[in-house]
Motif scaffolding. Sequence first.
Motif, PDB file in Angstrom:
ATOM      1  N   ARG A   1      -0.382  27.216  -7.850  1.00  0.00           N
ATOM      2  CA  ARG A   1      -0.206  28.663  -7.743  1.00  0.00           C
ATOM      3  C   ARG A   1      -1.167  29.345  -8.689  1.00  0.00           C
ATOM      4  O   ARG A   1      -1.516  28.802  -9.747  1.00  0.00           O
ATOM      5  CB  ARG A   1       1.231  29.081  -8.088  1.00  0.00           C
ATOM      6  N   GLU A   2      -1.580  30.571  -8.315  1.00  0.00           N
ATOM      7  CA  GLU A   2      -2.384  31.384  -9.217  1.00  0.00           C
ATOM      8  C   GLU A   2      -1.521  31.891 -10.363  1.00  0.00           C
ATOM      9  O   GLU A   2      -0.324  32.129 -10.211  1.00  0.00           O
ATOM     10  CB  GLU A   2      -2.968  32.593  -8.468  1.00  0.00           C
ATOM     11  N   THR A   3      -2.165  32.069 -11.510  1.00  0.00           N
ATOM     12  CA  THR A   3      -1.453  32.578 -12.690  1.00  0.00           C
ATOM     13  C   THR A   3      -2.111  33.828 -13.251  1.00  0.00           C
ATOM     14  O   THR A   3      -1.936  34.159 -14.417  1.00  0.00           O
ATOM     15  CB  THR A   3      -1.395  31.509 -13.781  1.00  0.00           C
TER      16      THR A   3
ATOM     17  N   GLY B   1       0.078  36.124 -15.017  1.00  0.00           N
ATOM     18  CA  GLY B   1       0.842  35.536 -16.104  1.00  0.00           C
ATOM     19  C   GLY B   1       2.204  35.006 -15.710  1.00  0.00           C
ATOM     20  O   GLY B   1       2.895  34.397 -16.533  1.00  0.00           O
ATOM     21  N   SER B   2       2.614  35.187 -14.450  1.00  0.00           N
ATOM     22  CA  SER B   2       3.957  34.779 -14.044  1.00  0.00           C
ATOM     23  C   SER B   2       4.004  33.364 -13.490  1.00  0.00           C
ATOM     24  O   SER B   2       5.062  32.741 -13.456  1.00  0.00           O
ATOM     25  CB  SER B   2       4.496  35.743 -12.975  1.00  0.00           C
ATOM     26  N   GLY B   3       2.859  32.845 -13.041  1.00  0.00           N
ATOM     27  CA  GLY B   3       2.859  31.538 -12.384  1.00  0.00           C
ATOM     28  C   GLY B   3       3.471  31.584 -11.004  1.00  0.00           C
ATOM     29  O   GLY B   3       3.772  30.538 -10.420  1.00  0.00           O
TER      30      GLY B   3
ATOM     31  N   ARG C   1       0.245  30.491  -3.343  1.00  0.00           N
ATOM     32  CA  ARG C   1       0.242  29.030  -3.416  1.00  0.00           C
ATOM     33  C   ARG C   1      -0.787  28.460  -2.461  1.00  0.00           C
ATOM     34  O   ARG C   1      -1.073  29.038  -1.416  1.00  0.00           O
ATOM     35  CB  ARG C   1       1.626  28.487  -3.070  1.00  0.00           C
TER      36      ARG C   1
ATOM     37  N   GLU D   1      -0.884  19.071 -14.338  1.00  0.00           N
ATOM     38  CA  GLU D   1      -1.236  20.311 -15.045  1.00  0.00           C
ATOM     39  C   GLU D   1      -2.449  20.129 -15.944  1.00  0.00           C
ATOM     40  O   GLU D   1      -3.320  21.013 -16.024  1.00  0.00           O
ATOM     41  CB  GLU D   1      -0.037  20.783 -15.873  1.00  0.00           C
TER      42      GLU D   1
ATOM     43  N   THR E   1      -1.727  26.938 -11.914  1.00  0.00           N
ATOM     44  CA  THR E   1      -0.671  26.080 -12.430  1.00  0.00           C
ATOM     45  C   THR E   1      -0.118  25.236 -11.298  1.00  0.00           C
ATOM     46  O   THR E   1      -0.198  25.624 -10.121  1.00  0.00           O
ATOM     47  CB  THR E   1       0.453  26.909 -13.084  1.00  0.00           C
TER      48      THR E   1
END
Length: 236
Positions: free
Chosen positions: A80-82, A85-87, A91, A31, A39
């Motif tokens: 994964r894209e964030t 805001g959820s993460g 993927r 990370e 993320t």
Amino acid sequence: MCAGIADIDLLSMTWEDLLFAHWRVDPAVVEEHLPGGLTVATYEGDAYLGVVPFVMSSIGPRLAPLDISFGELNLRTYVRETADGSGAGPRGVYFFNLDADDRLGVAVARSVFQLPYYRAAMTVDAAGERVAFRSQRPDGSASFAAAYGPEGDAFVPEAGSLEAFLVENYRFYTADDRGGIWYGDIDHEPWELAPATADFVTNELFAANGFDHPAGEPLLHYSPRIAVTAGAPRRV
């Protein structure tokens, strides 16, 4: 697969004599090396760093591939894209480096595709199903040397398995020099893998990308070849 073939028909290529060597690592270790907007993706709580040497061949426009081949070597992880805001966004693979023995290809990939390519001198010698792969950048860094090959019967990874998590990825991500995130989509048939053995003589890819070498033995798989189509990267 994450995109229709009509969206990703810019390039075609064949990947040959691939080794997938994956080390399990603490997600926090990965990370801290990722740019904002991405993320780390995990499998049963674990992150993975993968070293993948292979031969790139028949690369070019989809309807007119070129009769060229060269070695390629990458260090990768899974993200994964964030953006929401959820993460839990799409993927894909995140590349820390892609070293290649092709001067023109490296320049094009860096300028057009926003990919972290580096020029490296490589030798790839195949004897039967055993491959000897060596790579080193002109400044002497990121040295890699290994001999590998299949050991066991080929299989198609089952959906939801660790093997599918590691190889069935149809999107890649990279960051540009200004911190912008780009993605590209690819398409190919499902992977056929075989268990593999590998003897690592030297492997400086982790150090070249700011990682300590992971503890433990890697999970090893081999694949003889796969045909791939790819589209142009887009800004996230």
